[in-house]
Design a protein around this motif. Structure first.
Motif, mmCIF file in Angstrom:
data_model
loop_
_atom_site.group_PDB
_atom_site.id
_atom_site.type_symbol
_atom_site.label_atom_id
_atom_site.label_comp_id
_atom_site.label_asym_id
_atom_site.label_seq_id
_atom_site.Cartn_x
_atom_site.Cartn_y
_atom_site.Cartn_z
ATOM 1 N N TYR A 165 -0.445 6.215 -8.591
ATOM 2 C CA TYR A 165 -0.942 5.105 -7.781
ATOM 3 C C TYR A 165 -2.445 4.952 -7.972
ATOM 4 O O TYR A 165 -3.156 5.916 -8.245
ATOM 5 C CB TYR A 165 -0.666 5.353 -6.295
ATOM 6 C CG TYR A 165 0.787 5.589 -5.961
ATOM 7 C CD1 TYR A 165 1.665 4.525 -5.798
ATOM 8 C CD2 TYR A 165 1.273 6.888 -5.800
ATOM 9 C CE1 TYR A 165 3.009 4.743 -5.481
ATOM 10 C CE2 TYR A 165 2.612 7.125 -5.484
ATOM 11 C CZ TYR A 165 3.470 6.047 -5.322
ATOM 12 O OH TYR A 165 4.785 6.276 -5.009
ATOM 13 N N ASN A 166 -2.922 3.735 -7.807
ATOM 14 C CA ASN A 166 -4.357 3.465 -7.849
ATOM 15 C C ASN A 166 -4.965 3.665 -6.474
ATOM 16 O O ASN A 166 -4.360 3.308 -5.450
ATOM 17 C CB ASN A 166 -4.629 2.028 -8.293
ATOM 18 C CG ASN A 166 -4.275 1.795 -9.743
ATOM 19 O OD1 ASN A 166 -4.610 2.611 -10.605
ATOM 20 N ND2 ASN A 166 -3.590 0.688 -10.025
ATOM 21 N N ARG A 177 -4.829 15.008 -0.791
ATOM 22 C CA ARG A 177 -6.015 14.651 -0.007
ATOM 23 C C ARG A 177 -6.578 13.293 -0.436
ATOM 24 O O ARG A 177 -7.073 12.528 0.397
ATOM 25 C CB ARG A 177 -7.080 15.737 -0.132
ATOM 26 C CG ARG A 177 -6.734 17.054 0.566
ATOM 27 C CD ARG A 177 -6.148 16.798 1.943
ATOM 28 N NE ARG A 177 -6.067 17.986 2.758
ATOM 29 C CZ ARG A 177 -4.993 18.757 2.903
ATOM 30 N NH1 ARG A 177 -3.893 18.436 2.242
ATOM 31 N NH2 ARG A 177 -4.995 19.806 3.694
ATOM 32 N N ARG A 178 -6.499 12.993 -1.714
ATOM 33 C CA ARG A 178 -6.960 11.674 -2.170
ATOM 34 C C ARG A 178 -6.056 10.581 -1.596
ATOM 35 O O ARG A 178 -6.533 9.496 -1.229
ATOM 36 C CB ARG A 178 -6.962 11.617 -3.693
ATOM 37 C CG ARG A 178 -8.018 12.495 -4.330
ATOM 38 C CD ARG A 178 -8.089 12.307 -5.818
ATOM 39 N NE ARG A 178 -8.618 10.984 -6.164
ATOM 40 C CZ ARG A 178 -8.865 10.600 -7.410
ATOM 41 N NH1 ARG A 178 -8.633 11.427 -8.429
ATOM 42 N NH2 ARG A 178 -9.340 9.396 -7.661
ATOM 43 N N ARG A 179 -4.778 10.878 -1.520
ATOM 44 C CA ARG A 179 -3.833 9.915 -0.940
ATOM 45 C C ARG A 179 -4.139 9.707 0.541
ATOM 46 O O ARG A 179 -4.131 8.574 1.040
ATOM 47 C CB ARG A 179 -2.411 10.426 -1.133
ATOM 48 C CG ARG A 179 -1.323 9.547 -0.537
ATOM 49 C CD ARG A 179 0.053 10.049 -0.965
ATOM 50 N NE ARG A 179 0.292 11.401 -0.522
ATOM 51 C CZ ARG A 179 0.911 11.726 0.616
ATOM 52 N NH1 ARG A 179 1.342 10.765 1.424
ATOM 53 N NH2 ARG A 179 1.103 12.974 0.945
ATOM 54 N N TRP A 180 -4.385 10.786 1.271
ATOM 55 C CA TRP A 180 -4.715 10.682 2.690
ATOM 56 C C TRP A 180 -5.991 9.880 2.903
ATOM 57 O O TRP A 180 -6.056 8.988 3.745
ATOM 58 C CB TRP A 180 -4.893 12.078 3.297
ATOM 59 C CG TRP A 180 -3.627 12.839 3.495
ATOM 60 C CD1 TRP A 180 -2.358 12.460 3.135
ATOM 61 C CD2 TRP A 180 -3.493 14.126 4.105
ATOM 62 N NE1 TRP A 180 -1.444 13.444 3.479
ATOM 63 C CE2 TRP A 180 -2.108 14.463 4.076
ATOM 64 C CE3 TRP A 180 -4.388 15.027 4.652
ATOM 65 C CZ2 TRP A 180 -1.618 15.669 4.586
ATOM 66 C CZ3 TRP A 180 -3.913 16.227 5.171
ATOM 67 C CH2 TRP A 180 -2.538 16.536 5.135
ATOM 68 N N ILE A 214 0.874 -1.176 0.000
ATOM 69 C CA ILE A 214 0.000 0.000 0.000
ATOM 70 C C ILE A 214 0.911 1.226 0.000
ATOM 71 O O ILE A 214 1.713 1.401 0.927
ATOM 72 C CB ILE A 214 -0.922 0.010 1.230
ATOM 73 C CG1 ILE A 214 -1.752 -1.275 1.264
ATOM 74 C CG2 ILE A 214 -1.829 1.235 1.212
ATOM 75 C CD1 ILE A 214 -2.534 -1.468 2.550
ATOM 76 N N PRO A 215 0.845 2.092 -1.025
ATOM 77 C CA PRO A 215 1.831 3.165 -1.173
ATOM 78 C C PRO A 215 1.850 4.189 -0.049
ATOM 79 O O PRO A 215 2.905 4.739 0.267
ATOM 80 C CB PRO A 215 1.454 3.825 -2.508
ATOM 81 C CG PRO A 215 0.041 3.429 -2.757
ATOM 82 C CD PRO A 215 -0.109 2.073 -2.145
ATOM 83 N N SER A 216 0.714 4.481 0.582
ATOM 84 C CA SER A 216 0.671 5.464 1.658
ATOM 85 C C SER A 216 0.468 4.772 2.991
ATOM 86 O O SER A 216 0.353 3.549 3.072
ATOM 87 C CB SER A 216 -0.464 6.464 1.413
ATOM 88 O OG SER A 216 -1.710 5.795 1.422
ATOM 89 N N GLY A 217 0.429 5.552 4.063
ATOM 90 C CA GLY A 217 0.115 4.983 5.369
ATOM 91 C C GLY A 217 1.288 4.472 6.162
ATOM 92 O O GLY A 217 1.102 3.678 7.088
ATOM 93 N N ASP A 218 2.502 4.907 5.826
ATOM 94 C CA ASP A 218 3.659 4.470 6.617
ATOM 95 C C ASP A 218 3.495 4.845 8.085
ATOM 96 O O ASP A 218 3.977 4.144 8.972
ATOM 97 C CB ASP A 218 4.940 5.101 6.057
ATOM 98 C CG ASP A 218 4.869 6.620 6.012
ATOM 99 O OD1 ASP A 218 5.427 7.272 6.897
ATOM 100 O OD2 ASP A 218 4.233 7.158 5.085
ATOM 101 N N ASP A 219 2.811 5.952 8.353
ATOM 102 C CA ASP A 219 2.601 6.417 9.721
ATOM 103 C C ASP A 219 1.419 5.708 10.398
ATOM 104 O O ASP A 219 1.554 5.152 11.478
ATOM 105 C CB ASP A 219 2.391 7.933 9.744
ATOM 106 C CG ASP A 219 1.442 8.427 8.641
ATOM 107 O OD1 ASP A 219 0.791 7.592 7.980
ATOM 108 O OD2 ASP A 219 1.365 9.657 8.443
#
Length: 375
Positions: free
Chosen positions: A373-374, A267-270, A222-227
């Motif tokens: 990213y999707n 914001r879409r990534r968040w 999953i590309p985001s969400g490391d935190d």
């Protein structure tokens, strides 16, 4: 309609009151750096970067000037295949700062999570502190983190506040108000034992704990969400081991989105992260916020159309009162502007904003740092 609107506003008001009460119960951090001599922790600061040439020097210089013993911390920049001169700038600064080193991501390996894992594997500190390449850190930053771990030896993760660098513009003020709300909810919910939101620009954790939960295994694709994924993993294994650093002198400043398009993609990534979380609260809270704002839009149109106008005005008025109380407290902590005109604008546009991104985060693609990213 009266019964439904009364029930909705009561539930929402209760949610806000609980958040405020929990926030107030978080102990404030110390503003005194005299405790520096008590700390003997070795700290590794990790900066995963991609295309941050415009700010990387500002960030590195701010970290290398913090009030912490130079021999007890290192700064590791992990360059994720930047196609500008981010890496060259960072490497040049290694001549000036002995505690700074730069690592290039290997060919075929990319992404922020991989960069952090590489940074951790090459670190010497027992505490890992992370920030982003577009930030600037305050003087007390590392000392406050070290003091928190010293006072709470069972703590494995501590995260703090982040605000956009202000240029006194209306747009940045609105973005900072939103950011203040999210961080207040994140800190307050964590105090209640419910991990929700955290900002990767200002967080820390014990290296042994990071390894104990398997780093990012299970969400590495999953590309985001490391935190946020790490927050949930650490809280699951160490339920009483996560704290919010409620210290205004440790707030990290970050650059605002450079364009409207960048802001949309950010914001879409968040928003895209919520559907990947597995715990009940991480599913319910976003859905509740989405449905409440959808209902608020319905009430706004009622006022404009004259349909059940009195009930709708009372509902929106009560909503404004509880939200103004929340925003007054959150912006005071973050030290950002809370002009009444800005608040009025938010009341009108924020429900549409939440609903739009709640829907958009489930479809299409977004770009970040020149990568697609999707959702």
């Amino acid at each position: 309609m009266i019964i439904i609107s009364t029930a909705v506003i009561l539930i929402y008001s209760t949610f806000i009151i609980v958040i405020i009460w929990s926030w107030k119960s978080i102990k404030k951090g110390s503003n005194d750096i005299s405790y520096l001599e008590k700390n003997t922790f070795n700290i590794s600061v990790l900066i995963p970067v991609r295309n941050e040439a415009e700010n990387i020097e500002v960030l590195i210089r701010s970290i290398c000037k913090v009030a912490y013993h130079k021999s007890q911390y290192e700064v590791i920049v992990i360059d994720d295949h930047s196609n500008d001169n981010t890496g060259e700038i960072a490497k040049y600064l290694t001549k000036e700062y002995d505690q700074l080193k730069v690592i290039d991501q290997k060919k075929g390996v990319s992404g922020k999570k991989k960069a952090i894992e590489i940074g951790v594997s090459n670190s010497s500190g027992e505490i890992i502190v992370c920030t982003d390449g577009d930030c600037c850190v305050p003087q007390n930053w590392l000392a406050a983190y070290a003091e928190t771990y010293r006072k709470s030896p069972n703590t494995v993760m501590v995260f703090g506040g982040v605000r956009y660098k202000s240029n006194k513009s209306f747009v940045i003020d609105l973005l900072n108000i939103e950011l203040s709300i999210l961080q207040m909810i994140g800190g307050a919910s964590m105090k209640l034992g419910i991990p929700t939101m955290i900002n990767g620009a200002n967080l820390s954790y014990i290296k042994k704990a990071f390894k104990a939960v398997g780093a990012y295994s299970g969400n590495e694709n999953i590309p985001s969400g490391d935190d946020e994924f790490l927050l949930r993993k650490l809280h699951s294994k160490f339920p009483a081991g996560v704290e919010f650093l409620k210290d205004r002198l440790t707030i990290v400043e970050t650059l605002p989105p450079s364009s409207f398009e960048t802001w949309i993609h950010q914001r879409r990534r968040w928003a895209a992260k919520w559907k990947h979380h597995k715990d009940v609260y991480s599913k319910l809270i976003p859905v509740f916020i989405f449905l409440f704002n959808s209902f608020s839009i319905y009430m706004i149109f009622n006022v404009l159309s004259g349909n059940e106008r009195t009930v709708s005005i009372i509902f929106l008025g009560l909503k404004s009162v509880v939200e103004y109380l929340l925003i007054s407290i959150s912006t005071r902590f973050l030290g950002v502007s809370n002009k009444i005109l800005n608040f009025i604008y938010l009341q009108l546009i924020y429900p549409f904003y939440v609903v739009f991104f709640g829907i958009a985060s489930n479809f299409g693609k977004y770009t970040w740092k020149d990568r697609e990213y999707n959702n």
